[in-house]
Write an enzyme that holds these catalytic residues in place. Structure first.
Site, mmCIF file in Angstrom:
data_model
loop_
_atom_site.group_PDB
_atom_site.id
_atom_site.type_symbol
_atom_site.label_atom_id
_atom_site.label_comp_id
_atom_site.label_asym_id
_atom_site.label_seq_id
_atom_site.Cartn_x
_atom_site.Cartn_y
_atom_site.Cartn_z
ATOM 1 N N GLY A 175 2.748 -6.069 1.191
ATOM 2 C CA GLY A 175 1.492 -8.088 0.869
ATOM 3 C C GLY A 175 1.231 -7.897 2.187
ATOM 4 N N HIS A 182 -6.738 -3.490 1.882
ATOM 5 C CA HIS A 182 -6.214 -3.637 0.945
ATOM 6 C C HIS A 182 -6.892 -3.373 -1.118
ATOM 7 C CE1 HIS A 182 -2.665 -4.897 3.580
ATOM 8 N NE2 HIS A 182 -2.099 -3.598 2.821
ATOM 9 N N ASP A 210 -3.162 5.902 7.692
ATOM 10 C CA ASP A 210 -1.773 5.705 7.355
ATOM 11 C C ASP A 210 -1.367 7.657 7.327
ATOM 12 O OD1 ASP A 210 0.517 3.491 8.759
ATOM 13 O OD2 ASP A 210 -1.145 2.749 6.592
ATOM 14 N N GLN A 224 1.218 9.352 6.766
ATOM 15 C CA GLN A 224 2.083 8.805 5.230
ATOM 16 C C GLN A 224 1.799 9.278 4.429
ATOM 17 O OE1 GLN A 224 3.340 4.682 4.659
ATOM 18 N NE2 GLN A 224 1.265 5.024 3.809
#
Length: 284
Positions: A31, A37, A152, A155
Site C-alpha cells: 500500500g 507501483h 528492491d 528481493q
C-alpha cells in the site's frame, strides 16, 4: 474493480477467470502507493488479461514494531488509484486473515543463502517474512505472471530463486526503478522525509552513479570506492547503513573475474531509510 479481503471470495473469482480462460498477472504491495507501483500495474496489464493487486502490510517482514505501527496506510486513496489504473481485483487481507494462528505458529518459507546476505544480514528475518507472504499470496492468486520492482534488487533475486527452486509456474517480471526528475528512486518511505531532507535525498543516487562511473572508468579498487562513497554521503547529511558492490547474479563479493556487478546502497536520512541500486556491466 472488486475489493475483497476474504481468501474464499478471492479464490472464487480466480476460479471463474480460469474457467473463462483468462490469464492473470499479480502485483503484491504494502500500500501507500506511488507512481512506481502504478508502473508495475501497467506492466502487469501488458502481460495478462486480468490484474490482481494485493495491499497487505506484512508484519512478518518488519524487525521493529515501531516501523510496522508507523507504516503509512492509505487504503482508500490506493484503491482509487488502482481503479483508475484499470486493476480488476484488489485483495486487502488483515494480519488475522493471513496469519490466523499468529506469527509464532506460522509455517515459513526461507531461501537459503540469499536471505542472510547483505540486506538480510542487516535485517534478520526480513526476507523470511517476504518469501513466506509472497508464497502464500501466490498460492491464493495463482497468477501466470507477477511483477516486482528492480529497486528492491535483492528481493527480486530472492523471489526468482524461490520460484525456480519450488517449481512454481509463475513468470517473474522485474520492472525498472521509477525515479523523480531529480533522480531519487520513488519509495513509500520518501514520505518520511522533511522538505529539507527531500532536497538532499537525490545525493544517494548521485553517489551511486559516481561509483558506477569510477568502476566503468577502470577503478576496480572496490573497498576504496565504498569508503569514499560512504564519506560523501555522511558529509551530505546521511547516515550510511550499507554500500555493497557485489556480483549481480550471486550477490556474493565481487572478484577480479566478475563482469556483472550491482551497487547496492542503503542510508538513513532523518527517519527514512533509503535504498537504491545500479547494475554495472564490465567488458571482458
Amino acid at each position: 474493480m472488486l475489493v475483497v479481503n476474504n481468501p474464499l471470495v478471492l479464490r472464487e473469482q480466480i476460479s471463474l477467470w480460469r474457467r473463462e480462460g483468462r490469464s492473470i498477472a499479480f502485483v503484491p504491495t504494502m500500500g501507500n502507493l506511488h507512481q512506481g507501483h502504478l508502473t508495475l500495474v501497467e506492466q502487469a496489464r501488458s502481460h495478462a488479461e486480468k490484474v490482481v493487486v494485493s495491499i497487505f502490510v506484512n508484519p512478518m517482514q518488519f524487525d521493529k514494531a515501531e516501523d510496522l505501527a508507523n507504516y503509512p496506510r492509505t487504503l482508500e486513496e490506493d484503491c482509487a488509484a488502482l481503479n483508475a489504473a484499470g486493476v480488476d481485483l484488489v485483495f486487502t487481507p488483515t494480519p488475522e486473515i493471513m496469519y490466523p494462528q499468529g506469527l509464532a505458529s506460522q509455517t515459513f518459507v526461507e531461501v537459503p543463502g540469499l536471505s542472510g546476505l547483505l540486506e538480510g544480514a542487516l535485517r534478520p528475518g526480513h526476507f523470511r517474512g517476504v518469501s513466506t507472504v509472497v508464497t502464500k499470496l501466490f498460492n491464493l492468486v495463482q497468477p501466470d505472471v507477477a511483477c516486482f520492482g528492480q529497486k528492491d534488487y535483492q528481493q527480486l533475486a530472492l523471489i526468482r530463486k524461490m520460484v525456480a527452486d519450488m517449481a512454481m509456474p509463475i513468470e517473474i517480471v522485474g520492472v525498472p526503478t521509477v525515479r523523480a526528475e531529480d533522480g531519487l528512486a520513488l519509495s513509500s518511505r520518501n514520505g518520511y522525509l522533511t522538505t529539507a531532507e527531500r532536497a538532499l535525498a537525490p545525493e544517494l543516487a548521485r553517489t551511486m552513479n559516481w561509483i558506477a562511473e569510477q568502476i566503468e572508468g577502470g577503478d576496480h579498487h572496490l573497498p576504496s570506492l565504498v569508503a569514499q562513497a560512504s564519506q560523501r554521503l555522511d558529509n551530505a547529511g546521511f547516515r550510511t547503513d550499507a554500500i555493497d558492490i557485489v556480483d549481480a547474479t550471486t550477490l556474493e563479493s565481487a572478484t577480479d573475474k566478475s563482469r556483472h556487478l550491482v551497487i547496492l546502497m542503503a542510508a538513513y536520512l532523518g527517519k527514512a531509510r533509503l535504498i537504491d541500486n545500479r547494475v554495472v556491466m564490465l567488458s571482458a
